[in-house]
Design a protein around this motif. Structure first.
Motif, PDB file in Angstrom:
ATOM      1  N   VAL A   8      13.314  10.522  -5.202  1.00 53.87           N
ATOM      2  CA  VAL A   8      12.537  11.751  -5.248  1.00 53.87           C
ATOM      3  C   VAL A   8      11.140  11.406  -5.759  1.00 53.87           C
ATOM      4  O   VAL A   8      10.982  11.011  -6.909  1.00 53.87           O
ATOM      5  CB  VAL A   8      13.216  12.782  -6.180  1.00 53.87           C
ATOM      6  CG1 VAL A   8      12.422  14.069  -6.213  1.00 53.87           C
ATOM      7  CG2 VAL A   8      14.646  13.047  -5.725  1.00 53.87           C
ATOM      8  N   ASP A   9      10.168  11.479  -4.878  1.00 55.20           N
ATOM      9  CA  ASP A   9       8.798  11.090  -5.210  1.00 55.20           C
ATOM     10  C   ASP A   9       7.959  12.351  -5.412  1.00 55.20           C
ATOM     11  O   ASP A   9       7.556  13.005  -4.452  1.00 55.20           O
ATOM     12  CB  ASP A   9       8.259  10.219  -4.062  1.00 55.20           C
ATOM     13  CG  ASP A   9       6.813   9.783  -4.283  1.00 55.20           C
ATOM     14  OD1 ASP A   9       6.142  10.311  -5.191  1.00 55.20           O
ATOM     15  OD2 ASP A   9       6.356   8.909  -3.523  1.00 55.20           O
ATOM     16  N   VAL A  10       7.746  12.718  -6.681  1.00 55.53           N
ATOM     17  CA  VAL A  10       6.992  13.935  -6.984  1.00 55.53           C
ATOM     18  C   VAL A  10       5.513  13.577  -7.113  1.00 55.53           C
ATOM     19  O   VAL A  10       5.079  13.009  -8.112  1.00 55.53           O
ATOM     20  CB  VAL A  10       7.485  14.598  -8.291  1.00 55.53           C
ATOM     21  CG1 VAL A  10       6.859  15.979  -8.433  1.00 55.53           C
ATOM     22  CG2 VAL A  10       8.996  14.676  -8.333  1.00 55.53           C
ATOM     23  N   ILE A  30       0.835  -1.204   0.000  1.00 51.93           N
ATOM     24  CA  ILE A  30       0.000   0.000   0.000  1.00 51.93           C
ATOM     25  C   ILE A  30       0.872   1.258   0.000  1.00 51.93           C
ATOM     26  O   ILE A  30       1.944   1.279   0.598  1.00 51.93           O
ATOM     27  CB  ILE A  30      -0.932   0.016   1.235  1.00 51.93           C
ATOM     28  CG1 ILE A  30      -1.888  -1.186   1.193  1.00 51.93           C
ATOM     29  CG2 ILE A  30      -1.742   1.313   1.304  1.00 51.93           C
ATOM     30  CD1 ILE A  30      -2.642  -1.407   2.477  1.00 51.93           C
ATOM     31  N   ASP A  31       0.406   2.285  -0.692  1.00 47.65           N
ATOM     32  CA  ASP A  31       1.054   3.599  -0.641  1.00 47.65           C
ATOM     33  C   ASP A  31      -0.016   4.586  -0.194  1.00 47.65           C
ATOM     34  O   ASP A  31      -0.935   4.909  -0.929  1.00 47.65           O
ATOM     35  CB  ASP A  31       1.586   3.943  -2.041  1.00 47.65           C
ATOM     36  CG  ASP A  31       2.177   5.349  -2.135  1.00 47.65           C
ATOM     37  OD1 ASP A  31       2.087   6.098  -1.146  1.00 47.65           O
ATOM     38  OD2 ASP A  31       2.728   5.685  -3.204  1.00 47.65           O
ATOM     39  N   LEU A  32       0.124   5.005   1.068  1.00 50.10           N
ATOM     40  CA  LEU A  32      -0.902   5.844   1.681  1.00 50.10           C
ATOM     41  C   LEU A  32      -0.519   7.317   1.483  1.00 50.10           C
ATOM     42  O   LEU A  32      -0.008   7.959   2.382  1.00 50.10           O
ATOM     43  CB  LEU A  32      -0.953   5.488   3.171  1.00 50.10           C
ATOM     44  CG  LEU A  32      -2.129   5.872   4.024  1.00 50.10           C
ATOM     45  CD1 LEU A  32      -3.413   5.307   3.478  1.00 50.10           C
ATOM     46  CD2 LEU A  32      -1.927   5.356   5.448  1.00 50.10           C
ATOM     47  N   ILE A  35      -4.486   6.866  -2.407  1.00 49.30           N
ATOM     48  CA  ILE A  35      -3.992   5.627  -1.813  1.00 49.30           C
ATOM     49  C   ILE A  35      -3.862   4.629  -2.945  1.00 49.30           C
ATOM     50  O   ILE A  35      -4.753   4.522  -3.773  1.00 49.30           O
ATOM     51  CB  ILE A  35      -5.005   5.045  -0.801  1.00 49.30           C
ATOM     52  CG1 ILE A  35      -5.334   6.052   0.287  1.00 49.30           C
ATOM     53  CG2 ILE A  35      -4.468   3.757  -0.195  1.00 49.30           C
ATOM     54  CD1 ILE A  35      -6.386   5.535   1.263  1.00 49.30           C
ATOM     55  N   LYS A  36      -2.740   3.923  -3.001  1.00 48.22           N
ATOM     56  CA  LYS A  36      -2.585   2.863  -3.989  1.00 48.22           C
ATOM     57  C   LYS A  36      -2.469   1.544  -3.259  1.00 48.22           C
ATOM     58  O   LYS A  36      -1.796   1.477  -2.226  1.00 48.22           O
ATOM     59  CB  LYS A  36      -1.312   3.068  -4.817  1.00 48.22           C
ATOM     60  CG  LYS A  36      -1.402   4.210  -5.808  1.00 48.22           C
ATOM     61  CD  LYS A  36      -0.678   5.381  -5.288  1.00 48.22           C
ATOM     62  CE  LYS A  36      -0.590   6.512  -6.283  1.00 48.22           C
ATOM     63  NZ  LYS A  36      -0.212   7.758  -5.607  1.00 48.22           N
ATOM     64  N   LEU A  37      -3.107   0.515  -3.819  1.00 50.56           N
ATOM     65  CA  LEU A  37      -3.029  -0.811  -3.225  1.00 50.56           C
ATOM     66  C   LEU A  37      -2.747  -1.841  -4.306  1.00 50.56           C
ATOM     67  O   LEU A  37      -3.362  -1.809  -5.368  1.00 50.56           O
ATOM     68  CB  LEU A  37      -4.338  -1.135  -2.502  1.00 50.56           C
ATOM     69  CG  LEU A  37      -4.435  -2.527  -1.871  1.00 50.56           C
ATOM     70  CD1 LEU A  37      -5.179  -2.456  -0.551  1.00 50.56           C
ATOM     71  CD2 LEU A  37      -5.115  -3.523  -2.795  1.00 50.56           C
TER      72      LEU A  37
HETATM   73 MG   LIG Z   1       2.714   9.769  -3.515  1.00 49.37          MG
END
Ligand SMILES: [Mg+2]
Ligand SMILES: Nc1ncnc2c1ncn2[C@@H]1O[C@H](COP(=O)(O)OP(=O)(O)OP(=O)(O)O)[C@@H](O)[C@H]1O
Length: 350
Positions: free
Chosen positions: A187-189, A12-14, A19-21
């Motif tokens: 680096v997460d844009v 998961i990316d909260l 949100i991505k799962l």
């Molecule tokens: Mg993000």
């Protein structure tokens, strides 16, 4: 025939805006929002998917709208995260349970969950989230469009929590076949924030990591201002997102075509500069023997800022050649993909 209990690995990316799962063949993206219920006419909506019509019951038995349904129909909406950190653990837990319900094939299932949280999220908050997730949960969800209700039980056996970009770091190591830890910056844009994570000898370096508000959102805001100055017309930043995603330079403003190419180049350049400056500042906090071999650019912003960042990281002397700045194939899902791989690793160790 005996049926062996199966445990699902979930990544998961909260994030602050979505949100991505990811779990096996399932991939979901929902807005990071929960909202108050606002019942409408049932059966009238053309989209009857669970994903876009998700309602969950909270601990007090009250219904809460999740994700897209909250975005479209709730009068009061609460973001799960903002200013680079998580806001309410309880709300985040509720949203996570709701999306876990989407991947259930039966009424009882077990999970190992690895999730990324915004980089500025404190240790206490992460621990609280982990404690809240672990264990058994009753989940009651309902589909707003069809009225269908489901009740299920889940057991979350293990929880792993780390800053979001760590997922991409892991994913990039695995997909490039590199076994040794490489000193790198991820680096997460994203939409509302850019998260910067520094890795040194395989460790996440807290003092050399942080987040800033310059991201895709800043670009749409800058463009909206430029369009207003030029044409006197107001275009909401949100409405510029599709044009940006499609790489369009000509857009329709008040019935007339307007070339935003130049304004776009300018805004992208200055935002990319801010991101590189901040990375440079953070790098000062690394030990002197650190040697950055890779800059990994991810998040939806990688598509718009990627080329500029490549040039800017090279010009700032952070990398020795442009090929050291890399972008994962699926820059939007790469955090979640990495966390799924982490969850799988934990599962195998059980
Ligand atoms: Mg993000
Ligand atoms: N293919 C693409 N081309 C250009 N821009 C894109 C593309 N895909 C997504 N975006 C933009 O990237 C942003 C979303 O990226 P991402 O999903 O990484 O953000 P987020 O993780 O939700 O935000 P945050 O990290 O701030 O929580 C959106 O503003 C979207 O318009």
């Amino acid at each position: 025939m005996p049926i062996a209990p199966m445990t699902n690995a979930v990544g998961i990316d909260l994030g602050t805006s979505t949100i991505k799962l990811i779990s096996e063949n399932y991939q979901y993206r929902i807005p990071s929002l929960i909202g108050t219920p606002n019942p409408g006419w049932q059966g009238m909506s053309s989209d009857k998917s669970w994903l876009n019509n998700l309602i969950i019951e909270d601990s007090k038995g009250q219904e809460v709208y999740i994700g897209e349904l909250a975005r479209l129909q709730s009068e009061i909406r609460k973001p799960l995260a903002s200013e680079g950190k998580m806001k309410s653990i309880d709300n985040s837990l509720l949203a996570l349970k709701a999306i876990l319900s989407l991947i259930m094939k039966s009424s009882y299932e077990q999970f190992v969950v690895a999730t990324g949280v915004p980089i500025a999220t404190g240790v206490e908050e992460s621990k609280k989230l982990s404690r809240g997730l672990k264990g058994t949960h009753e989940i009651k969800v309902r589909n707003d469009a069809t009225g269908e209700a489901k009740q299920m039980k889940i057991l979350i056996e293990q929880v792993f929590i780390a800053p979001e970009p760590y997922g991409t770091y892991w994913h990039s190591l695995k997909t490039s076949g590199v076994q040794t830890a490489v000193d790198s910056i991820i680096v997460d844009v994203g939409h509302g924030t850019t998260d910067i994570l520094c890795m040194y000898k395989g460790n996440m370096m807290r003092a050399a990591s942080g987040s800033i508000e310059e991201a895709v959102d800043s670009l749409t805001n800058a463009l909206s201002r430029a369009i207003q100055e030029k044409s006197g017309k107001i275009i909401r930043p949100f409405d510029l997102m599709t044009a940006i995603e499609q790489g369009k330079n000509n857009i329709l403003v008040g019935g007339k075509a307007l070339d935003i190419g130049k304004a776009m180049d300018q805004a992208v350049g200055s935002i990319a500069d801010v991101i590189v400056d901040e990375s440079n500042r953070l790098l000062n906090n690394l030990p002197p023997d650190a040697w950055i071999e890779k800059v990994i650019v991810c998040g939806g912003g990688a598509y718009v800022f990627g080329d500029y960042l490549k040039a800017a990281f090279f010009e700032a002397n952070i990398v020795k050649n442009k090929e050291e700045v890399i972008m994962p194939k699926n820059a939007v899902m790469s955090n979640a993909l990495g966390f799924e791989q982490i969850a799988l690793t934990k599962l195998k160790k059980q």
